[in-house]
Design an enzyme around this catalytic site. Structure first.
Site, PDB file in Angstrom:
ATOM      1  N   GLU A   7      -1.113   9.552 -10.979  1.00  0.00           N
ATOM      2  CA  GLU A   7      -1.861   8.381 -11.467  1.00  0.00           C
ATOM      3  C   GLU A   7      -2.814   8.776 -12.600  1.00  0.00           C
ATOM      4  OE1 GLU A   7      -1.090   5.467 -10.574  1.00  0.00           O
ATOM      5  OE2 GLU A   7      -0.372   5.487  -8.497  1.00  0.00           O
ATOM      6  N   HIS A  43      -8.552   7.093  -5.911  1.00  0.00           N
ATOM      7  CA  HIS A  43      -7.482   6.191  -5.480  1.00  0.00           C
ATOM      8  C   HIS A  43      -7.067   6.625  -4.078  1.00  0.00           C
ATOM      9  CE1 HIS A  43      -3.779   4.155  -4.937  1.00  0.00           C
ATOM     10  NE2 HIS A  43      -3.059   5.270  -5.004  1.00  0.00           N
ATOM     11  N   HIS A  95      -5.385   5.027   0.058  1.00  0.00           N
ATOM     12  CA  HIS A  95      -4.542   4.033   0.735  1.00  0.00           C
ATOM     13  C   HIS A  95      -5.198   3.605   2.062  1.00  0.00           C
ATOM     14  CE1 HIS A  95      -0.807   6.224  -1.286  1.00  0.00           C
ATOM     15  NE2 HIS A  95      -1.551   5.576  -2.154  1.00  0.00           N
ATOM     16  N   HIS A  99      -0.588  -1.483  -2.080  1.00  0.00           N
ATOM     17  CA  HIS A  99      -0.533  -0.058  -2.401  1.00  0.00           C
ATOM     18  C   HIS A  99      -1.816   0.657  -1.978  1.00  0.00           C
ATOM     19  CE1 HIS A  99       0.017   3.211  -5.785  1.00  0.00           C
ATOM     20  NE2 HIS A  99      -0.416   3.709  -4.641  1.00  0.00           N
TER      21      HIS A  99
HETATM   22  O1  2HA Z   1      -0.763  10.400  -5.768  1.00  0.00           O
HETATM   23  O2  2HA Z   1      -1.075   7.719  -4.208  1.00  0.00           O
HETATM   24  O3  2HA Z   1      -0.184   6.219  -6.176  1.00  0.00           O
HETATM   25  C1  2HA Z   1      -0.015   9.681  -4.886  1.00  0.00           C
HETATM   26  C2  2HA Z   1      -0.330   8.243  -5.000  1.00  0.00           C
HETATM   27  C3  2HA Z   1       0.279   7.496  -6.105  1.00  0.00           C
HETATM   28 ZN    ZN Z   2      -1.157   5.586  -4.286  1.00  0.00          ZN
END
Ligand code: 2HA
Ligand code: ZN
Length: 269
Positions: A119, A142, A144, A214
């Site tokens: 990313e 970032h 999840h 995502h």
């Molecule tokens: O790096 O989460 O969106 C792995 C991720 C890609």
């Molecule tokens: Zn991701």
């Protein structure tokens, strides 16, 4: 070989914060396999030792041009590396890069030739945007988070500020500590320029944005601050889900109670 952790105490401190947060992401279940990524702008901390280091990679092309990042230094999690490994061995699972003078490529500087996150386009575009605006934000996260990603599967929650208001109303601290709320980005392919561009637009209004189905992207002065905002929003999501699991729709704080919060805590919205 000397390592960046030995030569630069200021950069070591920032990398230790990254390792701390990487551990939290793993234990929270927000970072399966190589999921999620972290970048920190360390340009202000770059000393002569770092500036004199020769690149240890070829120039690697970027998908975007980053006019405000010429010569900037970043610590980046490596692509395909695990957060749980970054937590224990940050310099084996991440690296320091420098943006080349053409602003369209970068070189890996130290310690090992670990290529940055998939990313990287979104992360560096966000850093470029903030440097251009004169913002103090240095860290981009970032991840999840399970409950927030689950909520993004409900179209009703994707309309502007619906999820923000719901989460704020679950527990007063949410609005106090995530006062700009949660922006929503409709689904885009991971790693794409389109995902980066739409994130930039939303980050003028929000410190945390949801990439539909995502994960989230969060910014902060340091990586702990970015993490805390995601943590606070996720706590609110968990309270909502706990109430639903007990079989009722949570009432949420009233509009008056939320308005009172904004006045007492001097919040922007
Ligand atoms: O790096 O989460 O969106 C792995 C991720 C890609
Ligand atoms: Zn991701």
């Amino acid at each position: 070989m000397t390592t960046i952790l030995e030569t630069s105490p200021a950069i070591k401190t920032e990398i230790e914060k990254v390792a701390e947060v990487a551990g939290y992401l793993w234990t929270k279940g927000w970072a399966e396999r190589n999921g999620g990524n972290i970048t920190v702008n360390i340009t202000d901390l770059a000393d002569d030792t770092l500036k004199n280091m020769k690149p240890i990679s070829e120039k690697i092309a970027l998908d975007v041009e980053l006019p405000y990042l010429k010569g900037a230094y970043f610590f980046c999690k490596g692509t395909n590396k695990r957060m749980r490994d970054l937590a224990r061995f940050p310099m084996d699972n991440g690296s320091v890069i420098r943006i080349c003078d053409d602003c369209k490529s970068y070189e890996i500087i130290t310690d090992k030739p670990v290529k940055p996150t998939s990313e990287i386009t979104a992360h560096l575009s966000v850093h470029n945007h903030f440097v251009g605006k004169g913002s103090d934000y240095k860290a981009v996260l970032h991840t999840h988070p399970i409950e927030l990603v689950a909520m993004s599967h409900n179209p009703a929650f994707l309309k502007k500020d619906v999820l923000t208001r719901l989460l704020w109303s679950m527990i007063p601290e949410t609005k106090a500590f995530c006062p700009r709320g949660l922006g929503i980005i409709p689904y885009k392919i991971p790693g794409s320029v389109e995902l980066a561009d739409s994130s930039l637009e939303e980050l003028d209004d929000y410190d945390v944005v949801m990439w539909e189905k995502h994960g989230v992207l969060a910014v902060g002065d340091d990586i702990l601050e970015a993490f805390d905002q995601v943590d606070v929003l996720t706590k609110a999501a968990q309270i909502y889900i706990a109430a639903k699991n007990m079989g009722f729709e949570p009432t949420g704080m009233t509009d008056e109670a939320m308005q009172e919060m904004s006045i007492v805590f001097n919040l922007p919205k």
